[in-house]
Design a protein around this motif. Structure first.
Motif, PDB file in Angstrom:
ATOM      1  N   ARG A  75       0.823  -1.209   0.000  1.00  0.00           N
ATOM      2  CA  ARG A  75       0.000   0.000   0.000  1.00  0.00           C
ATOM      3  C   ARG A  75       0.859   1.261   0.000  1.00  0.00           C
ATOM      4  O   ARG A  75       0.586   2.220  -0.708  1.00  0.00           O
ATOM      5  N   LYS A  76       1.916   1.266   0.791  1.00  0.00           N
ATOM      6  CA  LYS A  76       2.758   2.459   0.872  1.00  0.00           C
ATOM      7  C   LYS A  76       3.475   2.729  -0.442  1.00  0.00           C
ATOM      8  O   LYS A  76       3.710   3.883  -0.795  1.00  0.00           O
ATOM      9  N   CYS A  77       3.810   1.676  -1.159  1.00  0.00           N
ATOM     10  CA  CYS A  77       4.441   1.839  -2.471  1.00  0.00           C
ATOM     11  C   CYS A  77       3.454   2.483  -3.442  1.00  0.00           C
ATOM     12  O   CYS A  77       3.812   3.410  -4.190  1.00  0.00           O
ATOM     13  N   VAL A  78       2.221   2.025  -3.426  1.00  0.00           N
ATOM     14  CA  VAL A  78       1.190   2.607  -4.279  1.00  0.00           C
ATOM     15  C   VAL A  78       0.965   4.064  -3.907  1.00  0.00           C
ATOM     16  O   VAL A  78       0.859   4.933  -4.770  1.00  0.00           O
ATOM     17  N   GLY A  79       0.941   4.360  -2.615  1.00  0.00           N
ATOM     18  CA  GLY A  79       0.765   5.729  -2.155  1.00  0.00           C
ATOM     19  C   GLY A  79       1.893   6.633  -2.620  1.00  0.00           C
ATOM     20  O   GLY A  79       1.668   7.768  -3.055  1.00  0.00           O
ATOM     21  N   LYS A  80       3.121   6.132  -2.550  1.00  0.00           N
ATOM     22  CA  LYS A  80       4.281   6.911  -2.984  1.00  0.00           C
ATOM     23  C   LYS A  80       4.200   7.201  -4.475  1.00  0.00           C
ATOM     24  O   LYS A  80       4.431   8.332  -4.915  1.00  0.00           O
ATOM     25  N   LEU A  81       3.831   6.194  -5.268  1.00  0.00           N
ATOM     26  CA  LEU A  81       3.735   6.391  -6.712  1.00  0.00           C
ATOM     27  C   LEU A  81       2.583   7.324  -7.077  1.00  0.00           C
ATOM     28  O   LEU A  81       2.717   8.150  -7.983  1.00  0.00           O
ATOM     29  N   LEU A  82       1.457   7.201  -6.365  1.00  0.00           N
ATOM     30  CA  LEU A  82       0.339   8.127  -6.594  1.00  0.00           C
ATOM     31  C   LEU A  82       0.775   9.563  -6.317  1.00  0.00           C
ATOM     32  O   LEU A  82       0.452  10.472  -7.073  1.00  0.00           O
ATOM     33  N   HIS A  83       1.522   9.743  -5.247  1.00  0.00           N
ATOM     34  CA  HIS A  83       2.000  11.080  -4.890  1.00  0.00           C
ATOM     35  C   HIS A  83       2.956  11.612  -5.955  1.00  0.00           C
ATOM     36  O   HIS A  83       2.869  12.780  -6.343  1.00  0.00           O
ATOM     37  N   GLU A  84       3.858  10.757  -6.437  1.00  0.00           N
ATOM     38  CA  GLU A  84       4.792  11.161  -7.494  1.00  0.00           C
ATOM     39  C   GLU A  84       4.057  11.576  -8.761  1.00  0.00           C
ATOM     40  O   GLU A  84       4.490  12.490  -9.454  1.00  0.00           O
ATOM     41  N   MET A  85       2.947  10.895  -9.052  1.00  0.00           N
ATOM     42  CA  MET A  85       2.188  11.204 -10.254  1.00  0.00           C
ATOM     43  C   MET A  85       1.273  12.407 -10.055  1.00  0.00           C
ATOM     44  O   MET A  85       0.683  12.910 -11.001  1.00  0.00           O
ATOM     45  N   GLY A  86       1.128  12.845  -8.816  1.00  0.00           N
ATOM     46  CA  GLY A  86       0.287  14.000  -8.527  1.00  0.00           C
ATOM     47  C   GLY A  86      -1.193  13.678  -8.442  1.00  0.00           C
ATOM     48  O   GLY A  86      -2.029  14.571  -8.541  1.00  0.00           O
ATOM     49  N   TYR A  87      -1.522  12.401  -8.225  1.00  0.00           N
ATOM     50  CA  TYR A  87      -2.920  12.008  -8.124  1.00  0.00           C
ATOM     51  C   TYR A  87      -3.362  12.040  -6.673  1.00  0.00           C
ATOM     52  O   TYR A  87      -2.652  11.593  -5.783  1.00  0.00           O
ATOM     53  N   MET A  88      -4.555  12.564  -6.453  1.00  0.00           N
ATOM     54  CA  MET A  88      -5.169  12.537  -5.130  1.00  0.00           C
ATOM     55  C   MET A  88      -6.602  12.055  -5.301  1.00  0.00           C
ATOM     56  O   MET A  88      -7.288  12.459  -6.233  1.00  0.00           O
TER      57      MET A  88
END
Length: 109
Positions: free
Chosen positions: A75-88
């Motif tokens: 989950r934390k990996c997905v969260g990090k990648l979402l943040h890098e992509m600028g998705y919220m």
């Protein structure tokens, strides 16, 4: 340095950063690491899932969909990648809350 090759003196920049010129040019030729390639593919998959569900899915739901598709990701990996992509995630509906507040409701006299 890489982005400003035309405007920056490479030799002076390498001296300033204490990097050899040959090391700098070797870095330019280097292929992305295995992790970067995997993360790029994962970002594409996460982006597809995020847009399929109109931005309503957060990390937990995306992890579940990835698991259904055969990808085990933390989950934390997905969260990090979402943040890098600028998705919220878009705000969802709060179940059981039908209150509508106005400024007048919040004042205490």
């Amino acid at each position: 340095m890489k982005d400003n090759k035309e405007t920056v003196n490479i030799q002076r920049a390498c001296q300033t950063l204490n990097v050899s010129k040959s090391g700098f040019y070797e870095f330019l030729k280097r292929k992305p690491s295995k992790r970067k390639r995997e993360n790029q593919l994962l970002k594409e998959e996460i982006g597809v899932i995020f847009h399929e569900h109109h931005g309503r899915y957060g990390t937990i739901r995306i992890v579940k969909v990835l698991k259904e598709r055969g990808l085990i990701v933390y989950r934390k990996c997905v969260g990090k990648l979402l943040h890098e992509m600028g998705y919220m995630r878009k705000a969802g509906h709060i179940s059981g809350c039908n209150h509508i507040f106005t400024i007048c409701d919040c004042k205490t006299f």
